[in-house]
Motif scaffolding. Structure first.
Motif, mmCIF file in Angstrom:
data_model
loop_
_atom_site.group_PDB
_atom_site.id
_atom_site.type_symbol
_atom_site.label_atom_id
_atom_site.label_comp_id
_atom_site.label_asym_id
_atom_site.label_seq_id
_atom_site.Cartn_x
_atom_site.Cartn_y
_atom_site.Cartn_z
ATOM 1 N N TYR A 45 -6.944 -5.351 -3.095
ATOM 2 C CA TYR A 45 -7.936 -4.492 -2.441
ATOM 3 C C TYR A 45 -7.542 -4.373 -0.971
ATOM 4 C CZ TYR A 45 -12.548 -3.388 -0.353
ATOM 5 O OH TYR A 45 -13.588 -2.848 0.367
ATOM 6 N N PHE A 46 -7.444 -3.134 -0.482
ATOM 7 C CA PHE A 46 -6.898 -2.894 0.853
ATOM 8 C C PHE A 46 -7.864 -2.091 1.717
ATOM 9 C CE2 PHE A 46 -3.344 -3.648 -1.931
ATOM 10 C CZ PHE A 46 -2.512 -4.457 -1.183
ATOM 11 N N GLY A 348 -4.604 -4.071 -10.069
ATOM 12 C CA GLY A 348 -4.263 -2.743 -9.586
ATOM 13 C C GLY A 348 -4.739 -2.531 -8.156
ATOM 14 N N LEU A 349 -4.222 -1.484 -7.516
ATOM 15 C CA LEU A 349 -4.565 -1.199 -6.122
ATOM 16 C C LEU A 349 -5.919 -0.493 -6.028
ATOM 17 C CD1 LEU A 349 -1.531 -1.875 -5.832
ATOM 18 C CD2 LEU A 349 -1.374 -0.039 -4.139
ATOM 19 N N VAL A 350 -6.768 -1.002 -5.149
ATOM 20 C CA VAL A 350 -8.073 -0.405 -4.863
ATOM 21 C C VAL A 350 -8.223 -0.346 -3.356
ATOM 22 C CG1 VAL A 350 -10.580 -0.633 -5.145
ATOM 23 C CG2 VAL A 350 -9.047 -1.350 -6.996
ATOM 24 N N GLU A 351 -8.881 0.703 -2.855
ATOM 25 C CA GLU A 351 -9.099 0.856 -1.421
ATOM 26 C C GLU A 351 -10.562 0.623 -1.063
ATOM 27 O OE1 GLU A 351 -6.121 3.967 0.451
ATOM 28 O OE2 GLU A 351 -7.311 4.912 -1.121
ATOM 29 N N ALA A 352 -10.795 0.267 0.190
ATOM 30 C CA ALA A 352 -12.165 0.031 0.659
ATOM 31 C C ALA A 352 -13.027 1.290 0.553
ATOM 32 C CB ALA A 352 -12.144 -0.481 2.093
ATOM 33 N N GLY A 387 -6.165 1.952 -11.338
ATOM 34 C CA GLY A 387 -6.066 1.781 -9.899
ATOM 35 C C GLY A 387 -5.214 2.874 -9.286
ATOM 36 N N LYS A 388 -4.913 2.745 -8.002
ATOM 37 C CA LYS A 388 -4.211 3.799 -7.264
ATOM 38 C C LYS A 388 -2.709 3.540 -7.184
ATOM 39 C CE LYS A 388 -8.080 5.417 -4.481
ATOM 40 N NZ LYS A 388 -8.676 5.575 -3.129
ATOM 41 N N GLU A 389 -1.996 4.606 -6.911
ATOM 42 C CA GLU A 389 -0.546 4.493 -6.738
ATOM 43 C C GLU A 389 -0.191 3.841 -5.401
ATOM 44 O OE1 GLU A 389 1.963 5.253 -8.847
ATOM 45 O OE2 GLU A 389 0.419 5.602 -10.369
ATOM 46 N N GLU A 390 -1.010 4.089 -4.374
ATOM 47 C CA GLU A 390 -0.759 3.497 -3.075
ATOM 48 C C GLU A 390 -2.075 3.392 -2.301
ATOM 49 O OE1 GLU A 390 1.230 6.649 -3.506
ATOM 50 O OE2 GLU A 390 -0.687 7.616 -3.121
ATOM 51 N N ALA A 391 -2.096 2.478 -1.342
ATOM 52 C CA ALA A 391 -3.231 2.330 -0.430
ATOM 53 C C ALA A 391 -2.788 2.789 0.953
ATOM 54 C CB ALA A 391 -3.698 0.879 -0.389
ATOM 55 N N GLY A 397 -1.621 6.443 16.271
ATOM 56 C CA GLY A 397 -0.196 6.304 16.571
ATOM 57 C C GLY A 397 0.657 5.813 15.428
ATOM 58 N N TRP A 398 0.037 5.387 14.322
ATOM 59 C CA TRP A 398 0.826 4.966 13.166
ATOM 60 C C TRP A 398 -0.030 4.955 11.910
ATOM 61 C CZ3 TRP A 398 -0.779 0.470 10.689
ATOM 62 C CH2 TRP A 398 -1.560 -0.427 11.443
ATOM 63 N N LYS A 399 0.671 5.040 10.774
ATOM 64 C CA LYS A 399 0.047 4.920 9.463
ATOM 65 C C LYS A 399 0.981 4.101 8.579
ATOM 66 C CE LYS A 399 -1.939 9.639 9.558
ATOM 67 N NZ LYS A 399 -3.386 9.396 9.580
ATOM 68 N N ASN A 400 0.405 3.512 7.528
ATOM 69 C CA ASN A 400 1.270 2.887 6.534
ATOM 70 C C ASN A 400 0.699 3.108 5.151
ATOM 71 O OD1 ASN A 400 -0.264 0.592 5.468
ATOM 72 N ND2 ASN A 400 0.025 -0.404 7.458
ATOM 73 N N ILE A 401 1.553 3.013 4.164
ATOM 74 C CA ILE A 401 1.111 3.021 2.774
ATOM 75 C C ILE A 401 1.669 1.781 2.096
ATOM 76 C CG2 ILE A 401 0.766 5.502 2.484
ATOM 77 C CD1 ILE A 401 3.522 5.597 1.130
ATOM 78 N N ARG A 402 0.877 1.267 1.155
ATOM 79 C CA ARG A 402 1.259 0.075 0.409
ATOM 80 C C ARG A 402 1.221 0.421 -1.070
ATOM 81 N NH1 ARG A 402 1.157 -4.471 -3.159
ATOM 82 N NH2 ARG A 402 1.091 -6.412 -1.947
ATOM 83 N N THR A 403 2.385 0.364 -1.725
ATOM 84 C CA THR A 403 2.460 0.562 -3.165
ATOM 85 C C THR A 403 2.473 -0.813 -3.831
ATOM 86 O OG1 THR A 403 4.880 0.580 -3.211
ATOM 87 C CG2 THR A 403 3.769 2.689 -2.816
ATOM 88 N N LYS A 404 2.696 -0.843 -5.114
ATOM 89 C CA LYS A 404 2.695 -2.128 -5.816
ATOM 90 C C LYS A 404 3.744 -3.077 -5.254
ATOM 91 C CE LYS A 404 2.885 -4.163 -10.450
ATOM 92 N NZ LYS A 404 3.040 -3.895 -11.908
ATOM 93 N N HIS A 405 4.896 -2.534 -4.876
ATOM 94 C CA HIS A 405 6.000 -3.408 -4.468
ATOM 95 C C HIS A 405 6.496 -3.172 -3.044
ATOM 96 C CE1 HIS A 405 6.247 -4.903 -8.503
ATOM 97 N NE2 HIS A 405 6.590 -3.739 -9.018
ATOM 98 N N HIS A 406 6.021 -2.153 -2.352
ATOM 99 C CA HIS A 406 6.591 -1.808 -1.057
ATOM 100 C C HIS A 406 5.518 -1.438 -0.039
ATOM 101 C CE1 HIS A 406 9.833 -0.888 -4.009
ATOM 102 N NE2 HIS A 406 10.574 -1.516 -3.105
#
Length: 465
Positions: A45-46, A348-352, A387-391, A397-406
């Motif tokens: 959960y992200f 699985g990936l879940v977002e707030a 769940g989601k493919e990425e969070a 000034g920046w963004k990031n994405i988190r997948t299952k492995h990266h």
């Protein structure tokens, strides 16, 4: 329809692995473990922002920080933002927030002023423990005024600057701010900020036992400084606590005065003690729900606004670039009447931002068009849910994405970072410039672009043109 009560237990700065239920054998969290055994534990959960204010309003509005225009600290939340209490009010809910809310900057205001309601019926706001004249100090003043001098954990530097510039006379006694070690709460154990949040949450539940209600228990712990009653510190022998695993190049930067073994273990002792104190009060809240006959149809959701470095990367607190220790936090949902096969863990990936639509669907309330998250109600029913493919995490000034492995980070100056969590779970090795990872880098760039396009929310149009 007999709609469920909703109790949101919201800590501050608690990383995902600071729970025994999440595999940490050092920490003592029996009541939160009990909550996980009786509910569903979301292990990936992200949150959508790495610091307090943007993360909290994103969570409570179900919108991404970029949509809200709140991607960094000190931006007051506009009173017309659609949040959870506003969404449930028309359906008979009485709503309250006890403790931390942090919708307003707290260093440059008088905390005795009337706080905007943000559609809550009941507010007892205390965004920091004891350093301002707020609901927490008023609670202690009414109970045991001789203990007031022991409450503050230190005046925030921004408040100190504001008081000096504006000529504000501060009559609160403050200790040194944020020592890098564990410290015992100098007052009586039953008068900590966590005790205040728990007692007043219990009172809210008792007063509204015949109503349908939503209550947020806003704990400040385990946010720095690392102060807890001695009895919770005594649960942990610092000499037996583990140290972070550093790559050799990072470990060489340490010294007897810079992230020493002694310092790191003391900090962890304080951090764990604060969580164990919260856990103790979570147990009291769960027991009170049972005593009031409300447990069966109350959704209890436990989570946090972001994590804590706790010495990882030779850092404390939170921030850029949102590694797992910052972006990944606990999330446990218990609802005896509405969860099938409790005791499950979901990987699985879940977002707030997914929490609000889930709560609304559970309560039989239409999901407002402003919400950007996706309901995981099917997961609670133990139906098919991937769940989601990425969070996505967003900051100015920046963004990031988190997948299952990266994890992929992109900054406004063009700098990129790429981490493989299978080989490097703590995210120390940036692979963005490695030729053998060029295809993966291109894939993550595309994922980031597509995701940011998906979350774009233009203002509604009134007609064709």
């Amino acid at each position: 329809m007999n709609r469920p009560n909703i109790l949101l237990i919201y800590t501050d700065q608690q990383r995902w692995d600071a729970l025994r239920a999440n595999g940490n054998s050092e920490i003592l969290t029996p009541n939160l473990d009990r909550l996980a055994a009786e509910g569903v534990n979301l292990s990936h959960y992200f949150v959508q922002n790495p610091i307090c204010m943007p993360s909290r309003i994103s969570f409570l509005s179900g919108q991404y920080p970029s949509t809200l225009g709140i991607t960094h600290m000190a931006v007051p939340v506009p009173e017309d933002v659609v949040t959870l209490p506003k969404l449930v009010k028309n359906y008979g809910y009485v709503t309250g927030n006890i403790g931390k809310l942090h919708f307003l900057p707290h260093s440059n205001r008088d905390h005795r002023d009337i706080h905007p309601s943000y559609d809550f019926d009941h507010l007892e706001i205390s965004d920091e423990p004891g350093c301002y004249e707020d609901a927490y100090r008023a609670w202690v003043r009414a109970k045991e005024p001789d203990q007031l001098e022991h409450l503050s954990l230190g005046l925030p530097p921004a408040a100190e600057d504001y008081y000096r510039i504006m000529g504000v006379k501060d009559e609160v006694t403050h200790p040194e701010r944020e020592p890098k070690h564990a410290a015992a709460f100098p007052g009586r154990d039953h008068l900590t900020h966590s005790a205040f949040v728990a007692e007043q949450t219990e009172s809210f539940m008792e007063q509204h036992r015949e109503d349908t209600w939503l209550c947020i228990a806003g704990f400040y712990s385990p946010h720095t400084p690392w102060v807890a009653p001695q009895r919770f510190l005594d649960l942990y022998d610092p000499e037996k606590l583990s140290l972070p695993h550093y790559p050799p190049r990072i470990n060489q930067m340490r010294s007897d005065t810079h992230f020493s073994d002694k310092e790191l273990r003391s900090v962890k002792q304080g951090y764990y003690a604060m969580i164990s104190e919260v856990d103790y009060y979570v147990g009291k809240l769960l027991d009170r729900l049972e005593e009031l006959g409300l447990s069966d149809n109350t959704i209890v959701l436990f989570t946090s606004d972001h994590g804590e470095y706790l010495g990882d990367h030779l850092r404390y607190q939170k921030g850029y670039p949102g590694e797992d220790c910052i972006s990944r936090v606990p999330c446990i949902v218990r609802w005896p009447r509405g969860i099938a096969e409790p005791g499950r863990k979901f990987d699985g990936l879940v977002e707030a931002v997914d929490v609000l639509p889930t709560l609304l669907e559970c309560a039989g309330i239409p999901i407002h068009q402003s919400l950007q998250g996706e309901s995981f109600r099917r997961l609670l029913r133990n139906e098919s849910f991937e769940g989601k493919e990425e969070a996505l995490m967003e900051f100015h000034g920046w963004k990031n994405i988190r997948t299952k492995h990266h994890r992929y980070v992109c900054e406004s100056d063009g700098k990129e970072s790429l981490f493989d969590l299978r080989m490097d779970p703590m995210q120390y090795m940036n692979l963005a410039d490695e030729p053998e990872h060029r295809e993966l880098l291109q894939e993550m760039r595309k994922r980031m672009l597509v995701r940011t396009l998906q979350v774009e929310r233009p203002l509604p149009r009134t007609w064709v043109y």
